[in-house]
Design a protein around this motif. Structure first.
Motif, PDB file in Angstrom:
ATOM      1  N   LEU A   1      18.745 -11.631  13.309  1.00  0.00           N
ATOM      2  CA  LEU A   1      18.057 -10.355  13.097  1.00  0.00           C
ATOM      3  C   LEU A   1      16.535 -10.523  13.100  1.00  0.00           C
ATOM      4  N   THR A   2      16.051 -11.540  13.789  1.00  0.00           N
ATOM      5  CA  THR A   2      14.608 -11.746  13.828  1.00  0.00           C
ATOM      6  C   THR A   2      13.906 -10.500  14.335  1.00  0.00           C
ATOM      7  N   MET A   3      12.878 -10.112  13.614  1.00  0.00           N
ATOM      8  CA  MET A   3      12.055  -8.952  13.952  1.00  0.00           C
ATOM      9  C   MET A   3      12.806  -7.621  13.835  1.00  0.00           C
ATOM     10  N   GLU A   4      14.005  -7.657  13.288  1.00  0.00           N
ATOM     11  CA  GLU A   4      14.731  -6.403  13.116  1.00  0.00           C
ATOM     12  C   GLU A   4      14.363  -5.738  11.803  1.00  0.00           C
ATOM     13  N   ILE A   5      13.935  -6.539  10.867  1.00  0.00           N
ATOM     14  CA  ILE A   5      13.629  -5.998   9.551  1.00  0.00           C
ATOM     15  C   ILE A   5      12.203  -6.373   9.204  1.00  0.00           C
ATOM     16  N   VAL A   6      11.472  -5.379   8.739  1.00  0.00           N
ATOM     17  CA  VAL A   6      10.088  -5.615   8.360  1.00  0.00           C
ATOM     18  C   VAL A   6      10.072  -6.043   6.901  1.00  0.00           C
ATOM     19  N   ARG A   7       9.290  -7.038   6.603  1.00  0.00           N
ATOM     20  CA  ARG A   7       9.235  -7.515   5.217  1.00  0.00           C
ATOM     21  C   ARG A   7       7.791  -7.553   4.757  1.00  0.00           C
ATOM     22  N   TYR A   8       7.483  -6.784   3.731  1.00  0.00           N
ATOM     23  CA  TYR A   8       6.156  -6.812   3.148  1.00  0.00           C
ATOM     24  C   TYR A   8       6.246  -7.434   1.769  1.00  0.00           C
ATOM     25  N   ARG A   9       5.253  -8.199   1.428  1.00  0.00           N
ATOM     26  CA  ARG A   9       5.273  -8.819   0.105  1.00  0.00           C
ATOM     27  C   ARG A   9       4.113  -8.294  -0.710  1.00  0.00           C
ATOM     28  N   LEU A  10       4.438  -7.804  -1.901  1.00  0.00           N
ATOM     29  CA  LEU A  10       3.413  -7.371  -2.841  1.00  0.00           C
ATOM     30  C   LEU A  10       3.387  -8.395  -3.961  1.00  0.00           C
ATOM     31  N   ILE A  11       2.220  -8.971  -4.184  1.00  0.00           N
ATOM     32  CA  ILE A  11       2.093  -9.995  -5.219  1.00  0.00           C
ATOM     33  C   ILE A  11       1.172  -9.467  -6.301  1.00  0.00           C
ATOM     34  N   GLY A  12       1.567  -9.623  -7.528  1.00  0.00           N
ATOM     35  CA  GLY A  12       0.686  -9.244  -8.621  1.00  0.00           C
ATOM     36  C   GLY A  12       1.371  -8.349  -9.622  1.00  0.00           C
ATOM     37  N   PRO A  13       0.838  -8.304 -10.830  1.00  0.00           N
ATOM     38  CA  PRO A  13       1.505  -7.552 -11.893  1.00  0.00           C
ATOM     39  C   PRO A  13       1.552  -6.047 -11.632  1.00  0.00           C
ATOM     40  N   GLN A  14       0.628  -5.547 -10.860  1.00  0.00           N
ATOM     41  CA  GLN A  14       0.603  -4.099 -10.651  1.00  0.00           C
ATOM     42  C   GLN A  14       1.368  -3.657  -9.417  1.00  0.00           C
ATOM     43  N   SER A  15       2.065  -4.577  -8.769  1.00  0.00           N
ATOM     44  CA  SER A  15       2.768  -4.154  -7.553  1.00  0.00           C
ATOM     45  C   SER A  15       3.796  -3.087  -7.881  1.00  0.00           C
ATOM     46  N   ASN A  16       4.248  -3.115  -9.131  1.00  0.00           N
ATOM     47  CA  ASN A  16       5.118  -2.049  -9.609  1.00  0.00           C
ATOM     48  C   ASN A  16       4.519  -0.673  -9.403  1.00  0.00           C
ATOM     49  N   SER A  17       3.318  -0.518  -9.923  1.00  0.00           N
ATOM     50  CA  SER A  17       2.715   0.811  -9.872  1.00  0.00           C
ATOM     51  C   SER A  17       2.309   1.174  -8.454  1.00  0.00           C
ATOM     52  N   VAL A  18       1.949   0.175  -7.666  1.00  0.00           N
ATOM     53  CA  VAL A  18       1.624   0.463  -6.265  1.00  0.00           C
ATOM     54  C   VAL A  18       2.850   1.006  -5.560  1.00  0.00           C
ATOM     55  N   LEU A  19       3.967   0.336  -5.782  1.00  0.00           N
ATOM     56  CA  LEU A  19       5.210   0.798  -5.160  1.00  0.00           C
ATOM     57  C   LEU A  19       5.580   2.185  -5.657  1.00  0.00           C
ATOM     58  N   ALA A  20       5.454   2.364  -6.961  1.00  0.00           N
ATOM     59  CA  ALA A  20       5.864   3.639  -7.541  1.00  0.00           C
ATOM     60  C   ALA A  20       5.024   4.786  -6.985  1.00  0.00           C
ATOM     61  N   GLU A  21       3.758   4.505  -6.711  1.00  0.00           N
ATOM     62  CA  GLU A  21       2.930   5.571  -6.177  1.00  0.00           C
ATOM     63  C   GLU A  21       3.190   5.820  -4.703  1.00  0.00           C
ATOM     64  N   THR A  22       3.466   4.762  -3.989  1.00  0.00           N
ATOM     65  CA  THR A  22       3.618   4.897  -2.548  1.00  0.00           C
ATOM     66  C   THR A  22       4.953   5.520  -2.184  1.00  0.00           C
ATOM     67  N   VAL A  23       5.970   5.052  -2.849  1.00  0.00           N
ATOM     68  CA  VAL A  23       7.320   5.363  -2.426  1.00  0.00           C
ATOM     69  C   VAL A  23       7.934   6.378  -3.369  1.00  0.00           C
ATOM     70  N   GLU A  24       8.614   7.337  -2.810  1.00  0.00           N
ATOM     71  CA  GLU A  24       9.342   8.284  -3.643  1.00  0.00           C
ATOM     72  C   GLU A  24      10.789   8.310  -3.196  1.00  0.00           C
ATOM     73  N   ALA A  25      11.680   8.382  -4.149  1.00  0.00           N
ATOM     74  CA  ALA A  25      13.088   8.452  -3.795  1.00  0.00           C
ATOM     75  C   ALA A  25      13.320   9.685  -2.926  1.00  0.00           C
ATOM     76  N   ALA A  26      14.217   9.527  -1.968  1.00  0.00           N
ATOM     77  CA  ALA A  26      14.414  10.574  -0.968  1.00  0.00           C
ATOM     78  C   ALA A  26      14.874  11.860  -1.620  1.00  0.00           C
TER      79      ALA A  26
END
Lengths: 979, 152
Positions: free
Chosen positions: A413-438
């Motif tokens: 599945l090379t290049m079939e799935i995009v993988r982003y890595r968020l490093i750091g204690p606040q990646s939680n809040s970054v994700l929470a702000e960016t992404v919303e449940a459908a």
């Protein structure tokens, strides 16, 4: 005449007519021997003297003698007696021949063939060859001719470019795509490539184009982001390999690849349930502990009820994929390549896109009515956009392999799935702000059948239930302040809305919201922290190929989205209702931070965001708009360095990928070294550094094994081993070939042994101030040592060294064992480490002599023999040191590869080369921003380390020396082995 | 920032660790766990919050507090200490008060903080679930402030 003069003369006479030397031998008696032919016409500069005799009377030789410059060996025309008579005929003939050759010589230019070479210096002007009008008119024609000739020669290479289209044409979308496809034929681009290429130094590595480091200064901000906020990386270049099959079969196959001794395996219960991501070092089948391949992370799909069919993703670095994939195929007995058109997702891309694009463009055309030209062009077949997925792979390359015996299917599945890595204690809040449940879709769209996956999905009540539960968990997640609070490796499946819809107008830093956190039910939060995400919530539709493809195909293009935005009544407000295409299944995978050691635990923890392909940029930009820092390859190296973890492929010298990397690095460093002027290069021989560019691990381990074996024998007589002794041992035994074939060097990964070693090293806090509490450890004595070394004698161990004083260790710095006197130094306050005496470079003179030798050879063959004789005689005479004389012999075998300041290839004993015994080398060294002092990570030989530890007094146990390859100064450092 | 003790890992082991001369023969004890302490929960930090730990030099921490009160323009700061660092937190607060010649006042609060430990089985295949356990630790929160001028 010296060689240089001969050369000059040869060059000058190269283009001269051969008959210039007028026969002046007495044999030619009848043609009046001394009639001016006496001085050979050697060059153009003698021309003027020759003009005279032509017009002058026959007694000219006297005059000419005065004209001739310098002394001529044959006596010139001075002292010869004059002839009494001369015959006119031969004399005229002789002069005529002379004149002819002279004229020929004058018309022929020597040296450079530029036209303005004919001009005197004061008439030459700048850029004459460029602008022929600067030349006098008489030379212009010739110059023009020359210029055309040179232009023609140049344009042969780049004829295509000369005819290139206008910029406007080149920048047109279709042409641009074609160009992009051409450029990524060799090195695949990630989806965020163009974003990165504008901001990063790009490097071509492992078949990809990757961002190395940003062009702007951000080393410290990036570190601060990792510690306090969030750093984002695109890790889509990691290769995903999917395994499908019955659980038992899969486990049986995979169990050959790893061992329980080195930590949890593929079968670890939490990972098997699909609730956690696991990581493991993979070995060649059944060969543990030798022949490792490299580290992988893996993720099981949660069980579906009543089925033992399982799905497993193995994520591996692209550099080890070529080793891993055949191994997996062998283990699973998957040798049948499935014909791609049936299954391959890779070929879905090119086939679907061309059909889709014309429709879209046609739509746009009918609306705007512009760009008529393009429709015609596009109708002919627009270029398939290859930015999605690995489009450069030929569609016929198999990506799926099936086994006939046990039903396992391997899917690349090379290049079939995009993988982003968020490093750091606040990646939680970054994700929470960016992404919303459908959001749920409305009743109307539910009722009608749809080609999109979400409306179909909404009809199923159980699926919606699951979605609601997942959304709940995600909501609780928002209430956490730091990513370190979660169990490491937690997985959460989720379906989210298109993040482009909630893109803020300005970049704002995402911060945790206290208020929101307090709303969250305390009980549920605790549950999540303790237990992690419940198993059924780890399910995601990202696992389904059909859903992935559906989502990728139906992504709203940026253009359409902008059009929809512009049609919203209140500018800047959110689109409502959310377009149906904008639901994406994602997987959130928690990345554990620093797990080893006693300090900074869970530093650098974060989340990995897995997306279906094609959605890369749609998530990237919204994430960037939340004020994260972006890191490249360089930062991931620093990340693992601060975590104290080995980084692949840099720190895996026993893996094939690591070996390849080391070779690459060596050539790179050597090139860099050779780019410096020789006088400015570091002389590594004088610094006593044998291998500044590539560490000979194998040799190190072998030598230490030998030393420890001999040391063990001698220790019965209760002797302490010192550097001198090791030296003696090495010189006596170093050149004896080992009788049994040496086993290849391995890195110690056995957890129990590591723990034991770690205890023996007397772990302390980073700067060595305080002791850490450890469990009881059996005392280190001879019996323990020998039993340990019988198993791990040839091993290396991964260590972290903290410098106690100032100093910043560099790459390939040497780790050495201090002597007893050195340790006394340590007791004194403000004492810096010992010094290495300067070594003598015996090769330098040899290289010089060798350089001179060929010239001598050119002049006389005798000379060369002499030089050779000297050389062979010299080493034995001038070198009292036995170790170096031994090398001298070896070096004389390979004379042409000598580089000043580097040891020629067969290295002498690496352990005993310096005044302190070498134990290992540093593979990553830098000033550690987290510890506030220089820190080095590297490998030391287990045998060497244990022997050293054994001889150290208890209070100084674990104290080692560190020396940079370019310095003679040793630094004290504390060793720590982290388990 | 609160660092009660050096958090990290230590081993609870039932028997003495064997050297690995005969690794496959020795059957591992199923009750062998590795203890890994998670960091205490972190709340968003204000500018005038000082979390005291045992790693940083005492004088540096004291200087930080003084800087906040004098140069930083804060009327009050909060000094937090957890576990072993309680002692040091109190010490810092008292030092601050003493050096201010009575201008500063203290108000101390204590609380209990729940900490999480992970127990990871040595042999994950057999033991199954990694366990977590919670334990409590005491914490102190000292408010160091200049009293209002209109007060008594």
């Amino acid at each position: 005449m010296s060689a240089a003069k001969v050369k000059m003369r040869g060059k000058k006479l190269r283009n001269q007519p051969a008959s210039v030397q007028y026969p002046s031998s007495p044999v030619n008696a009848e043609s009046s021997p001394k009639n001016g032919g006496d001085t050979p016409v050697t060059g153009v500069h003698e021309g003027p003297s020759d003009v005279h005799p032509f017009t002058a009377r026959p007694k000219n030789p006297h005059q000419r003698g005065g004209w001739v410059r310098g002394h001529h060996k044959d006596g010139g025309g001075y002292a010869k007696e004059m002839s009494k008579y001369l015959t006119a005929g031969p004399f005229a003939r002789a002069r005529a021949a002379e004149v002819r050759t002279m004229l020929k010589a004058v018309t022929k230019t020597t040296g450079s063939c530029h036209v303005f070479g004919a001009l005197p210096k004061h008439m030459r002007r700048r850029a004459m060859s460029h602008n022929t009008k600067r030349l006098p008119r008489r030379l212009r024609d010739a110059a023009n001719r020359m210029r055309e000739k040179s232009l023609q020669a140049g344009s042969k290479k780049k004829k295509e470019q000369a005819k290139s289209k206008s910029r406007k044409a080149r920048r047109r979308h279709g042409n641009l795509l074609l160009e992009f496809n051409r450029r990524q034929r060799k090195n695949v681009w990630l989806e965020t490539h163009i974003w990165h290429a504008k901001r990063f130094h790009m490097v071509k590595k492992w078949g990809y184009c990757l961002g190395d480091r940003p062009t702007y200064k951000c080393y410290r901000p990036s570190y601060r982001a990792m510690t306090n906020h969030c750093l984002l990386q695109d890790l889509s270049y990691y290769c995903c390999i999917e395994l499908q099959g019955e659980e038992d079969e899969l486990l049986a196959a995979l169990s050959q690849l790893c061992s329980k001794e080195a930590g949890p395996t593929f079968a670890a219960a939490v990972c098997l349930s699909g609730r956690r991501q696991g990581s493991v070092v993979v070995y060649r089948a059944g060969l543990y502990p030798s022949q490792p391949l490299g580290p992988v992370t893996f993720l099981w799909r949660p069980r579906t009820q009543g089925s033992t069919h399982r799905q497993l993703w193995i994520w591996a670095h692209p550099n080890m994929k070529q080793d891993l994939l055949p191994e997996l195929q062998a283990v699973c007995q998957c040798c049948e390549a499935v014909v791609p058109p049936v299954v391959t997702p890779a070929e879905v891309v090119p086939t679907i896109e061309p059909e889709e694009k014309p429709e879209k463009t046609a739509e746009a055309m009918s609306m705007t009515g512009t760009k008529r030209k393009r429709t015609l062009k596009d109708a002919g077949g627009p270029p398939a956009k290859k930015i999605l997925g690995d489009g450069t792979r030929s569609p016929t390359t198999p990506v799926t392999w099936k086994s006939s015996s046990n039903g396992i299917v391997i899917n690349d599945l090379t290049m079939e799935i995009v993988r982003y890595r968020l490093i750091g204690p606040q990646s939680n809040s970054v994700l929470a702000e960016t992404v919303e449940a459908a959001t749920d879709c409305d009743e109307m769209s539910k009722s009608q059948p749809s080609s999109l996956w979400w409306p179909e999905h909404c009809k199923n009540e159980t699926k919606m239930n699951l979605h609601r539960q997942q959304a709940d968990v995600f909501h609780i997640l928002k209430g956490l302040y730091s990513t370190g609070e979660l169990p490491s490796g937690t997985v959460l499946g989720l379906t989210v809305d298109d993040p482009r819809l909630t893109l803020p107008t300005k970049k704002v830093k995402a911060l945790p919201c206290v208020k929101q956190a307090q709303e969250v039910d305390e009980e549920k939060r605790r549950e999540l922290m303790l237990r992690g995400v419940p198993e059924h919530c780890c399910q995601s539709y990202l696992w389904e190929q059909s859903v992935r493809d559906n989502v990728t195909e139906n992504k709203i293009s940026e253009q359409d989205l902008n059009r929809m935005r512009s049609e919203v009544l209140v500018p800047g407000s959110r689109l409502s209702p959310t377009p149906l295409q904008g639901r994406v299944p994602v997987l959130l995978v928690h990345q554990p931070g620093k797990q080893q050691g006693h300090e900074m635990s869970s530093w650098g923890a974060g989340w990995d965001l897995l997306l279906p392909k094609g959605w890369g940029m749609a998530f990237w930009v919204p994430l960037v708009y939340r004020g994260v820092c972006i890191g490249g390859l360089n930062m991931s190296l620093k990340h693992s360095q601060n975590k104290g973890a080995p980084h692949f492929p840099h720190d895996y010298p026993d893996c094939p990928a690591g070996v390849r990397f080391q070779e690459e690095q060596e050539t790179q460093l050597l090139d860099k070294f050779k780019r410096r002027p020789p006088a400015k290069r570091t002389n590594y021989i004088k610094h006593g550094c044998l291998a500044p560019f590539c560490c000979p691990w194998q040799q190190l381990a072998e030598e230490w094994e030998l030393i420890s074996r001999h040391g063990g024998e001698e220790r019965k007589g209760d002797q302490t081993q010192t550097a001198a002794e090791a030296d003696a041992l090495m010189t006596s035994h170093g050149d004896i070939p080992v009788t049994k074939p040496p086993s290849p060097v391995t890195v110690l990964r056995n957890r129990k042994s590591l723990r034991l070693l770690s205890g023996w090293c007397r772990p302390t806090t980073s700067k060595g101030q305080r002791r850490c509490r450890i469990g009881e450890v059996p005392p280190l004595d001879h019996s323990a040592l020998t039993s340990f070394l019988t198993v791990h004698g040839m091993s290396l161990v991964w260590v972290r060294l903290t410098i106690l004083s100032k100093g910043r260790p560099e790459l390939h710095a040497m780790v050495s064992a201090p002597t007893a006197e050195d340790l006394k130094l340590l007791k004194k306050e403000s004492a810096s480490g010992p010094q290495e005496p300067t070594h003598k470079d015996h090769f330098k003179s040899r290289i010089r002599r060798r350089k001179k030798a060929p010239k001598k050879a050119a002049t006389s063959p005798l000379c060369r023999d002499e030089a050779k004789g000297k050389e062979s005689a010299l080493p034995s005479a001038s070198e009292p040191n036995p170790a170096t004389s031994e090398d001298a012999k070896s070096s004389s075998q390979s004379p042409s590869h000598l580089v000043i300041g580097l040891w020629p290839d067969p290295l002498p004993s690496v352990t005993a080369h310096c005044s302190r015994v070498t134990l290992g080398w540093v593979t990553q060294g830098d000033f550690s921003l987290s510890a506030g002092c220089g820190e080095a990570l590297g490998f030391v030989s287990v045998a060497g380390l244990l022997n050293t530890l054994l001889n150290q007094p208890m209070e100084h146990r674990g104290m080692l020396l560190l020396r940079d390859p370019t310095s003679l100064h040793y630094h004290f450092a504390k060793i720590n082995i982290e388990v | 920032m609160t660092e009660p003790r050096s958090p990290g890992m230590s081993s609870i082991q039932t028997g003495p660790v064997h050297t690995d001369s005969t690794p496959p023969a020795v059957e591992m004890d199923p009750v062998e766990y590795t203890l890994r302490k998670r960091l205490p929960r972190k709340l968003p930090k204000r500018r005038n919050d000082v979390y005291v730990n045992m790693k940083t030099d005492f004088r540096a921490q004291l200087a930080r507090c003084q800087k906040l009160l004098e140069g930083g323009g804060h009327r009050e700061i909060c000094v937090h200490g957890l576990g072993l660092a309680i002692n040091r937190a109190i010490n810092i607060a008292l030092q601050l008060q003493a050096s201010s010649q009575g201008a500063l006042q203290l108000a101390a609060n204590t609380s209990t903080v729940e900490l999480v430990d992970d127990l990871e089985p040595e042999d994950p295949d057999e033991a199954g679930e990694p366990m977590t356990r919670t334990r409590n630790n005491s914490a102190i929160h000292i408010k160091v402030f200049y009293p209002d001028p209109q007060g008594p």
